[in-house]
Design an enzyme around this catalytic site. Structure first.
Site, PDB file in Angstrom:
ATOM      1  N   ASP A  48       0.840  -1.205   0.000  1.00 36.35           N
ATOM      2  CA  ASP A  48       0.000   0.000   0.000  1.00 36.35           C
ATOM      3  C   ASP A  48       0.873   1.253   0.000  1.00 36.35           C
ATOM      4  O   ASP A  48       0.371   2.370  -0.140  1.00 36.35           O
ATOM      5  CB  ASP A  48      -1.016  -0.009   1.147  1.00 36.35           C
ATOM      6  N   SER A  49       2.195   1.060   0.091  1.00 33.74           N
ATOM      7  CA  SER A  49       3.115   2.186  -0.105  1.00 33.74           C
ATOM      8  C   SER A  49       2.962   2.765  -1.505  1.00 33.74           C
ATOM      9  O   SER A  49       3.446   3.867  -1.778  1.00 33.74           O
ATOM     10  CB  SER A  49       4.565   1.745   0.127  1.00 33.74           C
ATOM     11  N   ASP A  96      -0.873  -6.147  -0.335  1.00 34.23           N
ATOM     12  CA  ASP A  96      -1.299  -5.554   0.940  1.00 34.23           C
ATOM     13  C   ASP A  96      -2.813  -5.409   0.989  1.00 34.23           C
ATOM     14  O   ASP A  96      -3.431  -4.907   0.039  1.00 34.23           O
ATOM     15  CB  ASP A  96      -0.703  -4.144   1.074  1.00 34.23           C
ATOM     16  N   LYS A 125      -0.948  -9.449   2.881  1.00 36.81           N
ATOM     17  CA  LYS A 125      -0.300  -8.974   4.114  1.00 36.81           C
ATOM     18  C   LYS A 125      -1.258  -8.017   4.815  1.00 36.81           C
ATOM     19  O   LYS A 125      -1.955  -7.241   4.151  1.00 36.81           O
ATOM     20  CB  LYS A 125       1.015  -8.257   3.769  1.00 36.81           C
ATOM     21  N   GLU A 127      -1.641  -5.556   8.631  1.00 32.60           N
ATOM     22  CA  GLU A 127      -0.896  -4.961   9.739  1.00 32.60           C
ATOM     23  C   GLU A 127      -1.605  -5.203  11.073  1.00 32.60           C
ATOM     24  O   GLU A 127      -2.837  -5.196  11.128  1.00 32.60           O
ATOM     25  CB  GLU A 127      -0.756  -3.442   9.511  1.00 32.60           C
ATOM     26  N   GLU A 194       8.755  -3.955  10.933  1.00 37.63           N
ATOM     27  CA  GLU A 194       9.151  -2.642  10.397  1.00 37.63           C
ATOM     28  C   GLU A 194       9.477  -1.686  11.546  1.00 37.63           C
ATOM     29  O   GLU A 194       8.713  -1.585  12.530  1.00 37.63           O
ATOM     30  CB  GLU A 194       8.018  -2.052   9.545  1.00 37.63           C
TER      31      GLU A 194
HETATM   32  O1  KIV Z   1       3.604  -1.143   1.673  1.00 43.00           O
HETATM   33  C1  KIV Z   1       4.798  -1.407   1.868  1.00 43.00           C
HETATM   34  O2  KIV Z   1       5.688  -1.010   1.102  1.00 43.00           O
HETATM   35  C2  KIV Z   1       5.145  -2.203   3.034  1.00 43.00           C
HETATM   36  C3  KIV Z   1       6.596  -2.416   3.318  1.00 43.00           C
HETATM   37  C4  KIV Z   1       7.148  -1.201   3.951  1.00 43.00           C
HETATM   38  C5  KIV Z   1       6.836  -3.622   4.135  1.00 43.00           C
HETATM   39  O3  KIV Z   1       4.297  -2.633   3.746  1.00 43.00           O
END
Ligand code: KIV
Length: 296
Positions: A48-49, A96, A125, A127, A194
């Protein structure tokens, strides 16, 4: 036919058992996926970055499941057409689950995870620690591999009061270890750590039987992940301490674009060899003799 790296194979990759560290990088589109595959990366994270790195937002809260599915599809299509020099397993694609896609009910979490799998991910993934267990268990029950993410969890930016290193004191370190154990027991096949001190990442890595993948968590994890645009030096607005840049593609790109602009303005581009031409007999029937503007 290339083999694929699988969730069970990743789950077994503990460095203490003699495995090589896992290498993960983010990927948001087809060219990025192909480059990472050809470089021999093990896991691609459609993170999600993307919100901050590609879409220009200030945090990761602005992207939806549809956004992540859109980018996951591009990554999967890129991998389908990549041609790595060495015959190595195809990277495992993790997408994500964005903020608010797994925070309400387990049913909603499973449906959103399924949308990402249908878009091309092999796992998702999410959080958070023990409070996410019902969602993690439901997604694992639906046969979708889940990667956990603990420590500095960017979707909690407002609750944390900013992007801050976590688990710096005794109690918080023990809480993090307890969260990681709970995630592993719930079936997560790996856990991203992280923004936590090296010593705490090592405690977690020792405490669980699934691999830890660190970002800003020191060298004691079972693998490392970085954002593609950081590794390649495309993102230059921030340089967190944990980033190592392996190229200056932004600098190279600005230089290349400036040279292109210069060539267009001076008439040096395009050259005759970069243009299409009529056959000479056709040109003659049109009264055209050569390429000098005076003739045309
Ligand atoms: O979204 C992302 O890039 C991440 C990484 C920082 C692990 O979750």
């Amino acid at each position: 036919m290339r083999t694929k790296l699988t969730a069970p194979a990743i789950r077994a990759r503990k460095v203490r058992d003699g495995s090589d560290p896992l290498v993960m990088v983010t990927a948001y589109d087809a060219p990025g996926a192909r480059m990472a595959d050809e470089a021999g990366i093990d896991l691609l994270l459609v993170g999600d970055s993307v919100a901050m790195v590609v879409l220009g937002y200030d945090d990761t809260l602005q992207v939806s499941v549809d956004d992540l599915a859109h980018h996951t599809g591009a990554v999967a299509r890129g991998l389908a057409t990549s041609s790595p020099a060495a015959e190595r397993p195809r990277p495992f694609v993790v997408a994500d689950l964005p903020w608010m896609s797994y925070h309400t009910t387990p049913v909603e979490a499973v449906q959103n995870a399924a949308a990402l799998v249908r878009a091309g991910a092999q796992g998702v993934k999410l959080e958070g620690g023990r409070k996410r267990l019902p969602m993690i268990e439901a997604i694992v029950d639906a046969e979708i591999p889940v990667m956990g993410h603990l420590g500095l969890t960017p979707q909690s930016v407002h609750a944390m009061g900013g992007f801050k290193v976590q688990a710096r004191d005794h109690a918080a370190a023990l809480e993090l270890v307890a969260d990681a154990k709970a995630l592993a027991a719930a079936g997560c096949f790996a856990v991203v750590l992280e923004g936590v001190p090296d010593e705490v990442a090592r405690m977690v890595t020792d405490a669980i039987d699934v691999p830890t993948i660190g970002i800003g968590a020191g060298p004691g994890c079972d693998g490392q992940v970085l954002v593609l645009h950081d590794v390649l030096g495309i993102e230059d607005r921030m340089l967190p301490k944990f980033v190592r840049r392996y190229a200056d593609l932004r600098g190279d790109a600005v230089e290349a674009l400036a040279a292109y602009a210069d060539d267009v303005r001076t008439g040096a581009f395009p050259a005759a060899a970069e243009s299409y031409h009529l056959k000479s007999d056709v040109a003659e029937t049109l009264g055209l003799y050569g390429f000098a503007p005076a003739v045309v």
